[in-house]
Design an enzyme around this catalytic site. Structure first.
Site, short mmCIF file in Angstrom:
data_model
loop_
_atom_site.label_atom_id
_atom_site.label_comp_id
_atom_site.label_asym_id
_atom_site.label_seq_id
_atom_site.Cartn_x
_atom_site.Cartn_y
_atom_site.Cartn_z
N ALA A 81 -15.32 -12.35 -8.46
CA ALA A 81 -16.58 -11.59 -8.47
C ALA A 81 -16.89 -11.06 -9.85
CB ALA A 81 -16.50 -10.46 -7.45
N HIS A 82 -18.05 -10.39 -9.95
CA HIS A 82 -18.54 -9.94 -11.25
C HIS A 82 -17.65 -8.87 -11.88
CE1 HIS A 82 -21.37 -6.92 -8.96
NE2 HIS A 82 -20.11 -6.73 -8.70
#
Length: 348
Positions: free
Chosen positions: A241-242
């Site tokens: 994920a980011h």
């Protein structure tokens, strides 16, 4: 491949333990799957029965092994697994030879910084404006490299992999098919009764010698970068994920998910189907067993964890053993309660 065993003896080198050096080999396979003409290898006592039952024509085995299956040519080597790999590299399916060139159906944008005589761009690939591609890199069929992205030297983008705008790849980075680098991070705020998207304006950075498996996704950062360190290898169908940072030389195995803004140190192993919650840190040289879920920080060098939540492996194993004893313990408690009700004397 159709060679006498004596040729393998020279290649490896190997010592003939039983059988005839003129016997010919035409293929290679595991002990279980091998048939006449195949070469196999034996290096693990767990597969001793398979060695006894194998249909292979020849088997690589440790030099000190003395129990030879009948009608099998046995070759002694220092390390059977490594020796078998040497044979497969020499006679197996060979990687495609690098031949520079741009396919006629490829689309190459403006101001692309590359030496077109030293890269290969396959059919229907799209290279947008301002991309940098280092010498020796290959962009496979159907790949997409977004505006302003950068690929170092000797990168390999397999068919239909994607690098979105602004992302940075070091040297010798490998992306397998359908991997996506730099898609938007999953960020929303709930406002006025609706989920509203939070702009994801950062990038993804993959350092030298990173390899990304098929259908794995590494999301761009909300700001700054999502960063995968040098030499890290990520298996198929993993979600990063980011704003996640993964350190150097980690191994992340299929089906894992690492939530936003987490930190993973160097030399960490994360086994299949494990999960890491957002904003937590896993210290260097930790190992997560399969299906482990990390919900709080793990200190560096603290060993192997398993379970949900992640627990030191020996502690979790004791809990698992205790759990299997619960039915028996419950039955004992019921018997004790019934005995008391009946006025019987209870002995512990």
């Amino acid at each position: 491949m159709n060679i006498p065993v004596s040729d393998l003896m020279d290649l490896l080198p190997a010592q003939l333990l039983s059988g005839c050096g003129s016997t010919r080999i035409s293929g290679f396979a595991s002990l279980k799957e091998a048939g006449p003409g195949d070469l196999s290898f034996f290096s693990d006592m767990r597969y001793r029965r398979l060695l006894e039952q194998t249909q292979a024509t020849a088997v690589l085995m440790p030099l000190d092994w003395t129990e030879f299956p009948e009608n099998v040519v046995c070759l002694g080597v220092q390390n059977p697994s490594v020796a078998f790999e040497t044979v497969t590299e020499r006679f197996g399916l060979q990687p495609e030879t690098f031949t520079p060139g741009i396919h006629a159906s490829a689309v190459v944008g403006n101001c692309v910084d590359t030496n077109l005589d030293k890269v290969k761009i396959g059919p229907h690939a799209v290279i947008e404006d301002g991309v940098h591609i280092g010498d020796g890199s290959v962009v496979g069929a159907g790949c997409f490299v977004g505006r302003g992205a950068s690929l170092g030297e000797d990168c390999r983008l397999h068919a239909n992999s994607t690098v979105h705008e602004g992302c940075l790849l070091g040297d010798r980075v490998v992306l397998h098919s359908s991997s996506v680098i730099g898609a938007d991070g999953f960020g929303y705020v709930f406002k006025d009764g609706r989920h509203r998207k939070v702009r994801q304006s950062g990038i993804v950075q993959l350092d030298d010698d990173v390899e990304i498996g098929a259908s794995t996704t590494v999301d761009r950062a909300r700001f700054g970068r999502t960063w995968i360190g040098e030499g890290t290898k990520i298996d198929n169908q993993v979600q990063i994920a980011h704003n996640v940072v993964v350190g150097k030389h980690c191994i992340i195995i299929a089906g894992c998910g690492i939530a936003g803004s987490s930190r993973v140190g160097d030399y960490v192993v994360i086994a299949a189907q494990s999960g890491v919650a957002g904003h937590v840190s896993i210290g260097s040289q930790c190992t997560l067993a399969a299906r482990t879920v990390v919900t709080k920080d793990l200190p560096a060098g603290s060993g192997t964890y398993m379970g949900f939540p992640a627990t030191p492996v020996m502690e979790e194993r004791r809990r698992m053993v205790a759990g299997r004893q619960l039915p028996e313990l419950m039955e004992r408690v019921r018997n004790l309660e019934q005995a008391r009700k009946n006025g019987e004397t209870v002995t512990q």
